[in-house]
Design an enzyme around this catalytic site. Structure first.
Site, PDB file in Angstrom:
ATOM      1  N   GLN A  70      16.274 -38.639 -16.621  1.00 30.42           N
ATOM      2  CA  GLN A  70      16.184 -38.459 -15.173  1.00 30.42           C
ATOM      3  C   GLN A  70      17.420 -37.705 -14.657  1.00 30.42           C
ATOM      4  O   GLN A  70      17.302 -36.859 -13.774  1.00 30.42           O
ATOM      5  CB  GLN A  70      16.053 -39.838 -14.494  1.00 30.42           C
ATOM      6  CG  GLN A  70      15.580 -39.802 -13.047  1.00 30.42           C
ATOM      7  CD  GLN A  70      14.068 -39.641 -12.907  1.00 30.42           C
ATOM      8  OE1 GLN A  70      13.362 -39.327 -13.874  1.00 30.42           O
ATOM      9  NE2 GLN A  70      13.548 -39.854 -11.716  1.00 30.42           N
TER      10      GLN A  70
ATOM     11  N   GLU B  18       8.345 -11.343   2.537  1.00 28.31           N
ATOM     12  CA  GLU B  18       9.626 -10.630   2.700  1.00 28.31           C
ATOM     13  C   GLU B  18      10.017  -9.912   1.405  1.00 28.31           C
ATOM     14  O   GLU B  18      11.194  -9.683   1.160  1.00 28.31           O
ATOM     15  CB  GLU B  18      10.748 -11.598   3.103  1.00 28.31           C
ATOM     16  CG  GLU B  18      10.491 -12.340   4.379  1.00 28.31           C
ATOM     17  CD  GLU B  18      10.804 -11.501   5.612  1.00 28.31           C
ATOM     18  OE1 GLU B  18      11.550 -10.543   5.493  1.00 28.31           O
ATOM     19  OE2 GLU B  18      10.240 -11.820   6.677  1.00 28.31           O
TER      20      GLU B  18
ATOM     21  N   THR C  92       7.037 -14.851  -2.301  1.00 25.00           N
ATOM     22  CA  THR C  92       6.265 -13.607  -2.202  1.00 25.00           C
ATOM     23  C   THR C  92       6.530 -12.835  -0.920  1.00 25.00           C
ATOM     24  O   THR C  92       6.662 -11.625  -0.945  1.00 25.00           O
ATOM     25  CB  THR C  92       4.757 -13.931  -2.331  1.00 25.00           C
ATOM     26  OG1 THR C  92       4.548 -14.611  -3.561  1.00 25.00           O
ATOM     27  CG2 THR C  92       3.924 -12.675  -2.284  1.00 25.00           C
TER      28      THR C  92
ATOM     29  N   SER D 290       0.845  -1.184   0.000  1.00 25.54           N
ATOM     30  CA  SER D 290       0.000   0.000   0.000  1.00 25.54           C
ATOM     31  C   SER D 290       0.891   1.248   0.000  1.00 25.54           C
ATOM     32  O   SER D 290       0.484   2.297   0.453  1.00 25.54           O
ATOM     33  CB  SER D 290      -0.935  -0.008   1.198  1.00 25.54           C
ATOM     34  OG  SER D 290      -0.730  -1.114   2.020  1.00 25.54           O
TER      35      SER D 290
ATOM     36  N   GLY E 249       3.847 -41.486 -10.005  1.00 30.17           N
ATOM     37  CA  GLY E 249       2.671 -41.655  -9.149  1.00 30.17           C
ATOM     38  C   GLY E 249       3.008 -41.642  -7.670  1.00 30.17           C
ATOM     39  O   GLY E 249       2.257 -41.099  -6.860  1.00 30.17           O
TER      40      GLY E 249
ATOM     41  N   GLY F 228       1.496 -12.853  10.584  1.00 31.81           N
ATOM     42  CA  GLY F 228       1.682 -14.172  11.174  1.00 31.81           C
ATOM     43  C   GLY F 228       1.461 -14.132  12.667  1.00 31.81           C
ATOM     44  O   GLY F 228       1.882 -13.179  13.335  1.00 31.81           O
TER      45      GLY F 228
ATOM     46  N   ARG G   5      14.798 -47.174  -7.288  1.00 31.47           N
ATOM     47  CA  ARG G   5      13.761 -47.635  -8.200  1.00 31.47           C
ATOM     48  C   ARG G   5      14.402 -48.110  -9.494  1.00 31.47           C
ATOM     49  O   ARG G   5      15.176 -47.390 -10.120  1.00 31.47           O
ATOM     50  CB  ARG G   5      12.824 -46.467  -8.497  1.00 31.47           C
ATOM     51  CG  ARG G   5      11.763 -46.756  -9.515  1.00 31.47           C
ATOM     52  CD  ARG G   5      10.529 -47.306  -8.859  1.00 31.47           C
ATOM     53  NE  ARG G   5       9.428 -47.308  -9.793  1.00 31.47           N
ATOM     54  CZ  ARG G   5       9.098 -48.371 -10.502  1.00 31.47           C
ATOM     55  NH1 ARG G   5       9.757 -49.508 -10.372  1.00 31.47           N
ATOM     56  NH2 ARG G   5       8.079 -48.296 -11.340  1.00 31.47           N
TER      57      ARG G   5
END
Lengths: 667, 667
Positions: free
Chosen positions: A359, A450, A448, A167, A427, A200, A340
């Protein structure tokens, strides 16, 4: 990650591997003893690259000691405390209200039961404070932010800062009028439009707020009052005993957010709330009993700048904590990708999905960047600590720009990486228990608060342009961009057509070449932005010209921050005394540098800084380094020393739990 | 979005604008009458660019009619139904279990109360089916997916597809053995490793599952049985009346996910579950009463391919629905950016944040892409509908590749854009009520299910390489890449050094130049990948060579999909008969094309397809077009016809509600 099908070039019939055999392999794969044997390197790529280099054996202990330094102990204490208290761990599903209460209990637990008192370190040992914040954030990011709001004046102010700023801060309308009769300030929010939101801790738990307001003093002239500009005041908002909202204070709950729902954000409005004169935070300006104003700083603007300067700690904390989030996320994704396995050459065992080039492309430059930002933010914290001690003016300016730049650059990168990690785990990345969802939702707002990242980058560029201007007027440059002083003239000459064609690995991995490339780009951008701004200002005015060049300005800021990060990374490599750890760091540093150059290869090509053959060589080497880093990825990730009970994601478990998990989910 | 401070070039004192004045301005700003007046264009940029062009007045009705076509009515019906039933709207905070129940009630409401029967259209009018799915997804994406799982056999199969594929589909281990005595199949999951997870609707609500299993028939030879390969079966899993799990069926709940928690995913295991012979989905293979197998397709591989081919509908649906999510997200972010004002030149009113170049940079190419993907997916749905009618073999292949490519390309783009939109809306984007959080969490998995995007892109590239090979053996190319047939040889010649320097706006906005640039890149990538694969296959084998070129392969696939999207977009511009709508479309089409070329400018520069002066001109024009698009952004967004009760985000409200909201949150 899977292979492809339905193509004549790809019609191998992959051998079937029974589930039990897979689990055996997985179990052997995660045994620590195996990790240092060359056999863990995939068959496919060993064939390709074995001739060029032998696998690096990293001294993990030396690397992690070098990385984590002296604050390991207190972090371990935080980890251990929460590990011993399952009742304080945030469940996967929890309502906003329950989460707020739990978060408060977590904080009480940390302070009262574990005996960790972060507030003590805010001023006297900021590095320790940030280390605690990082560790606490890994438990639940809401707790990290809640702690920041509760214990650090910077963070508390910062909540105001963001929204005041929105503002138009200098024009903020809340007033603190001195009443000399009662020796009090009277705080007033003049209308709904001046209400401050998103504070906060305000909705439920806060007892005090740090309020920015215009200090109004009575005068004897015709106006009757004098506006001394923005100052900070401590205002009680709830009764210390009953916790009831105090008279004249109106509080509204900001409700459900995308993440961080353990933090209770609220809006505050004040109607003639009286506070003692002592509640003025009087470091930069004070009011005496008889209403006289004194300040060591001569103008409203100077005082305002000094007051805002205190907010820099919040940005340092966010940059540092963001690297912490990136470490957790990269660790989960990389550990999963090592464990994996899927497909492989005909008649051979399946390979780890991290053996797939795609990857590696997703995760290895990210791992390199994590290291780069680690050293850059450690450096930032050092400078910040020094600044808190010395209040050296040049250092203040330096930390201001560096914290703005690193906060915006690092948090943007981490936000994107959290999505990449989720996708890289397919997944399973989408199961809430594997944490990418909550990490992303919680971290998102780091971009966003600070100060919005786009705004902060403009501050960095503005500062750079100011110094550039001063340089031409014979002034000096602050430490962070002193590199420009030495090199500006060299860099603005035409690139050397001979070196533009050099493509040897030794040359491309030479830190001098890498730094030169980064700085060359920054220098060019700085000069071209300055010229364009000058040109457009004549016709469009300052505001219009700045807006006309805004994308250019943002690119300059990012380029500069990348230059600073690389320089610090190169220092960190050189300062590492243990040879194998240094070699591993050199590898990721080279990957970081060349990946960044390749990502902006268009710019380098456009000014012929890099010839086509060299561009191709850079690309090739980047892929090769990604593969090299893959071979020590386990060591690099282990050096973050995040135990299973901290990462928590079942897909990243290093114990038998992973084998059990994979069996249950039907691999 | 804010301006910058603390710099000599930027030290204007911005005029204070009182909250009431702001709200007045906001109210006038959102009045429809104002929208078509040139006055809405910001002062700053009008000064800059007014000389070059006058503002386009778009016939909004014509544009939206052209965009939305014939399925507007049924979408309106969906919107109206849910608008009239607040009890069926998903609240911001809801537990997993409540969400699942609500989602089921939403589905019942849609079908039983609103009388919308999506299942009817799955086969007979897929375009209408997908239009319903898009509309339903805007209410709650869980409902869209739940509907897909419930009503479309494709989607239901698809849940199996993803996870079967993971465990090597052709090697899947669940069996359906024919028992000729009882005329039944016996379904068996041989061990835990063969359990199928993440099946939508299985955890709570499903009555049936479509199960992929190897068909086992008794034979008279020594083996006693014959494996006929993978077929699909309808298996009841719960009692129709009591809803109890049926004997031999074991169901486990997959638990909490990052998003889509209205969908109850579960795991299924079968222990000798008997089903009637008729429950075999017998389109591609059937079993007679006496156990004889018949099929129109000669081999197991062919039948398997045909069975999987049925899954393409799920990908078409996801690509289409993803564009729907992108429209909602872009609409919220752009409407907010038009309404929200901040700072401005000295002594002048504040400007909309969409007047900032950085905000245009974030949102305008995204708006252009939304239009591009809209036309591309509409085309895909048309082709798919045609395929469902004709079963033409070439069309099947075409739709297969196109759906794989668009699904992966569009969902990746939308996922990234959701984050960009959140950031572009700052703190307000982080309030849960403004929807970016839930949209992102719900949409996230679009990148993974129905085939992981990285895998699907490989399928696209593999198909392209196969056709490239066939071309050199005298074969034909399917429709989607027929452009390569005509142009391959032209494109592989050295670029013309004269046209490489052309930089005029007319040339850069010529669709021939744009298409040529896209196709040139695709052709070069196709040839270079083919050559590299050939070279590496000799030393590394097929698997190793593919992996060695994987990043290259993925780039080829993306480049091809971009070529297809641009071609369809250019068609759509040319086919639009209303001049102002066509002009608006031409603008976004040019922005889409040039932004993409600029994003990969390094590639174009490396082969000298574009000279440095042309690269600069492309960049400049991209920024200018972003500004032009900003001037018609309201019209372009309005053409999606998403009313406030569908977008729902308070920050994007077009009515007075926005002014009220901004007042409350303290602008």
């Amino acid at each position: 990650m899977e292979s492809r099908r339905g193509n004549s070039m790809t019609e191998e019939e992959y051998s079937e591997v029974a589930a039990t055999r897979r689990i055996q392999r997985l179990t052997s794969h995660i045994s620590p003893a195996v990790a240092t044997q060359p056999a863990t390197t995939s068959v496919v790529q060993t064939e390709t690259c074995a001739a060029r280099t032998k696998k690096l054996e990293v001294n993990g202990q030396a690397l992690s000691l070098y990385m984590r330094g002296k604050h390991m102990d207190i972090q371990e204490k935080v980890y251990e405390f929460f590990n011993s208290r399952p009742d304080l761990q945030t469940p996967i599903e929890i309502s906003k209200d329950d989460h707020r209460e739990l978060c408060m209990r977590q904080l009480y637990g940390l302070v009262r039961e574990a005996g960790i008192r972060p507030f003590r370190y805010v001023a006297e040992d900021p590095a320790k404070y940030f280390a605690i914040m990082e560790a606490v954030g890994s438990v639940d990011m809401s707790l990290g932010i809640k702690m920041g709001v509760q214990y650090s004046i910077d963070m508390n102010l910062a909540d105001f800062w963001v929204y005041h700023r929105r503002s138009n801060v200098q024009g903020l309308q809340t007033t603190a009028a001195f009443d000399p009769i009662k020796d009090e300030f009277v705080i007033d929010t003049p209308h709904d439009g001046a209400i401050k939101w998103w504070i906060g801790n305000a909705a439920v738990h806060g007892k005090f707020a740090t309020v920015f307001a215009r200090l109004i003093l009575p005068t004897h002239d015709s106006k009757g009052v004098s506006d001394m500009g923005v100052h900070a005041f401590i205002v009680p908002i709830r009764d210390m005993k009953t916790h009831q909202t105090l008279p004249g204070v109106e509080i509204q709950d900001c409700g459900h957010k995308v993440g961080l729902n353990g933090v209770d954000n609220g809006a505050l409005r004040f109607r003639s709330v009286r506070i003692p004169r002592d509640n003025l935070l009087n470091r930069f300006g004070d009011v005496s009993r008889d209403g006289k104003y004194t300040s060591s700083l001569p103008t409203i603007n100077k005082r305002f700048g000094a007051t805002l300067g205190e907010l820099v700690g919040g940005r340092v904390g966010l940059a540092y904590a963001s690297v912490g989030v990136l470490k957790i996320s990269a660790t989960i994704a990389i550990r999963y990708s090592l464990l994996r396995q899927q497909f492989g050459p005909p008649k051979q065992p399946e390979v780890s999905i991290l053996d797939y080039q795609s990857q590696q492309h997703k995760l290895m430059p990210m791992l390199a960047s994590t290291y780069a930002y680690h050293f850059a933010t450690v450096y930032l914290v050092e400078k910040y600590s020094e600044m808190k001690k010395t209040h050296d003016e040049q250092l203040v300016a330096d930390v201001h720009a560096l914290s703005a730049g690193l906060k915006s650059y690092v948090t943007s990168y981490t936000a994107k990486s959290l999505s990449v990690c989720r996708e890289a785990c397919g997944g399973h990345g989408y199961a809430a228990v594997n944490r990418f969802g909550s990490l992303r939702n919680d971290h998102d707002i780091f971009q966003t608060f600070e100060g919005d990242n786009t705004v902060l980058l403009q501050q960095v560029a503005a500062d750079l342009l100011k110094q550039y201007k001063e340089k031409f007027q014979g002034g000096t440059l602050t430490v962070t961009w002193s590199y420009l002083r030495e090199s500006m003239n060299t860099y603005l000459a035409q690139p050397n057509p001979v070196t533009a064609r050099w493509e040897g690995e030794d040359h491309l991995r030479d830190p001098n070449f890498q730094l030169d490339a980064f700085r060359y780009r920054t220098s060019r951008l700085l000069q071209s932005v300055a010229l364009r701004l000058k040109k457009h200002t004549k016709t469009l005015g300052t505001f219009g010209a700045w807006n006309r060049c805004l994308n250019h300005v943002l690119t300059l800021a990012e380029s500069h921050i990348e230059s600073v990060i690389l320089a610090k990374f190169i220092d960190a490599v050189q300062n590492c005394s243990e040879p194998s750890a240094r070699a591993a760091l050199k590898l990721v540093c080279d990957l970081y540098a060349l990946d960044r150059i390749w990502k902006d290869i268009g710019t380098y090509r456009n000014v012929d800084y890099v010839a086509p053959n060299k561009a191709k060589a850079i690309h090739k080497l980047t892929e090769y380094l990604s593969f090299q880093v893959r071979n020590v990825a386990k060591d690099l990730v282990d050096a973050f020393e995040l135990p299973d009970h901290v990462t928590r994601a079942p897909i990243a478990m290093q114990s038998d739990a992973y084998a059990q998990y994979t069996q249950v989910v039907g691999f």
